[in-house]
Design an enzyme around this catalytic site. Structure first.
Site, PDB file in Angstrom:
ATOM      1  CG  HIS A 172      79.243  59.400  51.455  1.00  0.00           C
ATOM      2  ND1 HIS A 172      80.413  60.020  51.804  1.00  0.00           N
ATOM      3  CD2 HIS A 172      79.189  58.276  52.204  1.00  0.00           C
ATOM      4  CE1 HIS A 172      81.035  59.310  52.732  1.00  0.00           C
ATOM      5  NE2 HIS A 172      80.312  58.250  52.997  1.00  0.00           N
ATOM      6  N   GLY A 173      76.042  61.930  49.203  1.00  0.00           N
ATOM      7  CA  GLY A 173      75.552  62.658  48.039  1.00  0.00           C
ATOM      8  C   GLY A 173      74.395  61.902  47.425  1.00  0.00           C
TER       9      GLY A 173
END
Lengths: 78, 399
Positions: B329-330
């Site tokens: 997701h990051g």
């Protein structure tokens, strides 16, 4: 021991239930099998019957009942 | 020049409808014009990645050339040999562009990498699974031109749902029968209209009308407040309706093209436990992680007897799997914590289900406990979404 019996024994070890009377039950829906159980099943089939089932071959909808598992295993033993 | 984010405004849908018309007429007459499908895909890619976003367009082209060549080389190699080192290298090479894109903002104070473009992670999922299926020997006939079509299939290019090579190929090679196709059209239209309600009404009410006010109040309150609780629920609703709405558009559009892209959501807030939740929330992502990360790691650990018990194997792999999802997701503390929390929840859930099974008769099970389980799952999920939103991070930074 025939394939059917072997598969049912493996399934019994894995799920703790005798499935010989519920051959068309969906094992994922009733919670008896999950991804972990599946991998154990594939490894067990490999060690007992010598068939190599890669994870990619495992399409859930085609392996979700005892009958389907038996049929697939027999197919791979041919 | 015209430039759109997919499914963002009425004009996009107008152009979409016109563009799809020849395909619909073709399939109704029993014909598929692959050349036209390619043409329209390119056209929509230009609308999405052209004009002001041209740098992204160039990044996409470079990425596509790179991945198609990589996967092509690997499948060619795999026909003759099957070395684990080569397989691992191919997977690493396939994810390198994504890793760079995800790491760049974390290293360069939020600056985006120039090789990034909208949807890079979804294309990477498709490339990696294709390599893995070739490795397993189930994907034998690889066609680079078809693979390219599979990657850039425009309805799903920006945010999924993530389809599978062999499944997509079955639909792509076949012209659906008229009766079946009429049903698909009906379902497609239904999905698109449901998408309108989700994305343009409900997500708008939650995300645009309610959320900013609540966020402002929560920030003013400095610390725990009822507004923060409000942010948690309202953001969760916004996230669901926005993403599920987008997914409905993508699935509906695919149906019009005779491609049955898999669904992404199945009433996730009705889940009775966290495992149930991951079978209903962002399903194509969750199943991708299940099939290509979780099951493969478990297989590896069990085969090499890394852990003594299967339970430990399952638990360690849950945490690893969900942590990797968090990183995907990051690279921020809140995404990674989100992943770890869900991994831990899956461990606790398995333990509880086993405990319940071995104490059957002692633990009550009825309508009330089911509602209670759904309630707990819902609240846990909303809490993790609050973390996921990055709002807590913003609050900490303000202090």
């Amino acid at each position: 021991m025939d394939t059917k019996e072997t598969v049912l024994n493996v399934l019994q070890d894995l799920t703790g239930s005798d499935l010989s009377d519920d051959l068309d039950d969906n094992l994922f829906e009733n919670g008896l099998l999950d991804s972990m159980g599946t991998v154990q099943l594939l490894l067990q089939l490999q060690s007992e019957l010598g068939i190599e089932v890669p994870v990619s071959e495992f399409e859930r909808s085609e392996w979700d009942t005892p009958n389907k598992i038996i049929a697939n295993t027999e197919e791979m033993l041919k | 020049m015209l430039s759109f984010t997919p499914y963002e405004n009425p004009m996009y849908f107008g152009i979409l409808g016109l563009g799809l018309l020849p395909i619909v007429i073709g399939i109704l007459c029993g014909k598929r014009f692959h050349w036209y499908e390619t043409l329209i895909s390119v056209f929509f890619l230009i609308l999405t990645f052209g004009g002001p976003k041209l740098t992204q367009g160039f990044a996409l082209i470079a990425y596509l050339i790179y991945e198609v060549l990589l996967v092509w080389c690997y499948t060619k190699y795999r026909k003759k040999n099957n070395n684990t080192g080569v397989f691992v290298s191919a997977v690493i090479l396939a994810i390198i562009p994504l890793v760079i894109v995800k790491l760049t903002p974390a290293i360069q104070n939020g600056k985006q990498s120039i090789i990034g473009f909208l949807g890079i992670s979804y294309l990477t999922f498709k490339a990696v699974q294709t390599i893995m299926e070739s490795r397993d020997g189930v994907l034998k006939a690889f066609n680079p031109w078809f693979f390219l079509q599979f990657l850039v299939f425009f309805p799903t290019i920006s945010s999924g749902p993530i389809d599978r090579y062999r499944r997509f190929k079955r639909d792509y090679d076949r012209v659906p029968k008229q009766g079946k196709y009429l049903q698909l059209l009906q379902k497609g239209l239904h999905n698109i209209f449901k998408g309108f309600i989700y994305k343009y009404m409900l997500a708008y009410v939650f995300g645009t009308m309610l959320l900013p006010k609540l966020e402002h109040q929560a920030l003013m309150a400095h610390g725990l407040s009822w507004s923060l609780v409000g942010v948690m629920y309202v953001y969760s609703m916004y996230l669901f309706f926005d993403f599920a709405g987008y997914s409905l558009f993508a699935v509906g559009t695919s149906y019009f093209m005779g491609i049955e892209t898999p669904m992404n959501f199945n009433s996730p807030f009705k889940s009775r436990n966290i495992k149930d939740f991951w079978n209903r929330w962002h399903m194509t992502l969750s199943f991708w992680f299940r099939d290509y990360i979780y099951m493969r790691l478990v297989f590896f650990f069990m085969k090499h007897k890394v852990f003594k018990s299967p339970k430990t194997t399952a638990n360690v792999t849950y945490i690893l799997n969900m942590t990797i999802m968090g990183f995907w997701h990051g690279v921020t503390w809140y995404y990674v914590t989100y992943g770890i929390l869900h991994g831990a929840a899956l461990v606790v859930n398995d333990w509880w289900l086993r405990y319940k099974k071995s104490h059957r008769g002692q633990i009550p099970h009825n309508k009330f406990t089911e509602v209670f389980a759904t309630f707990i799952t819902f609240n846990f999920v909303c809490f993790t979404f609050l973390l996921f939103s990055g709002f807590l991070n913003k609050m900490i930074m303000m202090k």
